[in-house]
Scaffold this active site. Structure first.
Site, mmCIF file in Angstrom:
data_model
loop_
_atom_site.group_PDB
_atom_site.id
_atom_site.type_symbol
_atom_site.label_atom_id
_atom_site.label_comp_id
_atom_site.label_asym_id
_atom_site.label_seq_id
_atom_site.Cartn_x
_atom_site.Cartn_y
_atom_site.Cartn_z
ATOM 1 N N LEU A 101 -11.623 -0.709 -3.970
ATOM 2 C CA LEU A 101 -10.240 -0.640 -4.439
ATOM 3 C C LEU A 101 -9.434 -0.074 -3.279
ATOM 4 O O LEU A 101 -9.857 0.892 -2.638
ATOM 5 C CB LEU A 101 -10.110 0.277 -5.661
ATOM 6 C CG LEU A 101 -10.833 -0.157 -6.940
ATOM 7 C CD1 LEU A 101 -10.630 0.883 -8.038
ATOM 8 C CD2 LEU A 101 -10.361 -1.518 -7.407
ATOM 9 N N ASP A 102 -8.270 -0.660 -3.002
ATOM 10 C CA ASP A 102 -7.497 -0.170 -1.870
ATOM 11 C C ASP A 102 -6.850 1.178 -2.192
ATOM 12 O O ASP A 102 -6.899 1.667 -3.319
ATOM 13 C CB ASP A 102 -6.466 -1.205 -1.415
ATOM 14 C CG ASP A 102 -5.420 -1.519 -2.476
ATOM 15 O OD1 ASP A 102 -4.895 -0.576 -3.102
ATOM 16 O OD2 ASP A 102 -5.107 -2.710 -2.681
ATOM 17 N N ARG A 103 -6.243 1.769 -1.181
ATOM 18 C CA ARG A 103 -5.665 3.113 -1.298
ATOM 19 C C ARG A 103 -4.674 3.222 -2.442
ATOM 20 O O ARG A 103 -4.578 4.260 -3.110
ATOM 21 C CB ARG A 103 -4.978 3.470 0.029
ATOM 22 C CG ARG A 103 -4.453 4.885 0.110
ATOM 23 C CD ARG A 103 -3.571 5.064 1.353
ATOM 24 N NE ARG A 103 -4.308 4.720 2.561
ATOM 25 C CZ ARG A 103 -5.056 5.577 3.241
ATOM 26 N NH1 ARG A 103 -5.178 6.825 2.805
ATOM 27 N NH2 ARG A 103 -5.682 5.192 4.347
#
Length: 237
Positions: A101-103
């Site tokens: 999952l991205d930031r």
């Protein structure tokens, strides 16, 4: 496997450090009896400092990933591994995130040290469903569900269309999207293809495994029954 090697592989220390744990009487059985390095004891009966030994290879964790943390081990900022016990960083085999999952995406994130299980979950052939809730910058225009389900949507710089995905409209600017792929920033790019922008994104389920009431940044171990739910999601049709 000898106890010293077993405990060292779980990240409690080097073999030399674990040997000292035995000499100091810190390794015991469930009844508190001191164990020795050459004892033959089942994994589940070994304790360190009075606490049960961490699970063997094959453990799966679920975390409620907070915003601002990345799934990379090398990022200079906050990483999800900082939210786990330090020894989990040095387990052998290593503990890895199941996909990323991205930031700026929060929600359900899985970890495992079982490489075969990891690849089984993320393999496109498995078609494991991932469910996201997206808060959008603009009202949905009305044709997104048909477009996403068509199997013809081509993202910018891609050479193959996306697999069909299921969209549920929850509010004019709130949608639930079920996908079976894990392309780079896929959900954000799908809405961008319709002229919209994702303001907030949260993953709420993988397969039939749903994110429970874990506070952001917290994690817990999954049971075998919960792991099986990952492969029991509703197919996208």
């Amino acid at each position: 496997m000898k106890l010293v090697k077993l405990i060292a592989n779980l990240g409690y220390g080097s073999r030399k450090e674990v040997a000292w744990m035995f000499r100091e009487g810190r390794v015991t059985d469930a009844a508190g009896e001191v164990l020795y390095a050459d004892d033959k004891v089942e994994h589940e009966h070994v304790h360190i400092d009075g606490e049960p030994l961490d699970p063997p290879v094959g453990m799966v964790l679920m975390m409620n990933k907070p915003l601002g943390a990345t799934c990379s081990r090398k990022d200079q900022g906050r990483v999800v591994y900082d939210l786990l016990p330090p020894r989990y960083r040095v387990r052998d085999p290593s503990l890895s995130t199941v996909g990323r999952l991205d930031r700026d995406t929060s929600g359900l994130l899985l970890f495992t040290d079982d490489g075969a299980l990891l690849h089984r979950i993320i393999s496109p052939r498995a078609e494991v469903t991932k469910i996201y809730e997206a808060t959008l910058a603009q009202d949905l225009r009305g044709d997104e569900a048909e477009l996403f389900a068509s199997g013809t949507l081509m993202l910018e710089s891609e050479t193959t269309p996306l697999a069909p995905a299921r969209l549920e409209v929850l509010a004019p600017r709130l949608a639930r999207l079920t996908v079976t792929e894990g392309r780079y920033h896929q959900v954000r790019r799908m809405f961008a293809a319709t002229g919209n922008h994702v303001d907030a994104l949260r993953r709420i389920a993988v397969g039939a495994l749903q994110l429970d009431e874990l506070p952001a940044g917290e994690w817990r171990m999954l049971s075998e029954a919960e792991i099986a739910k990952v492969f029991a999601g509703t197919p996208v049709v």
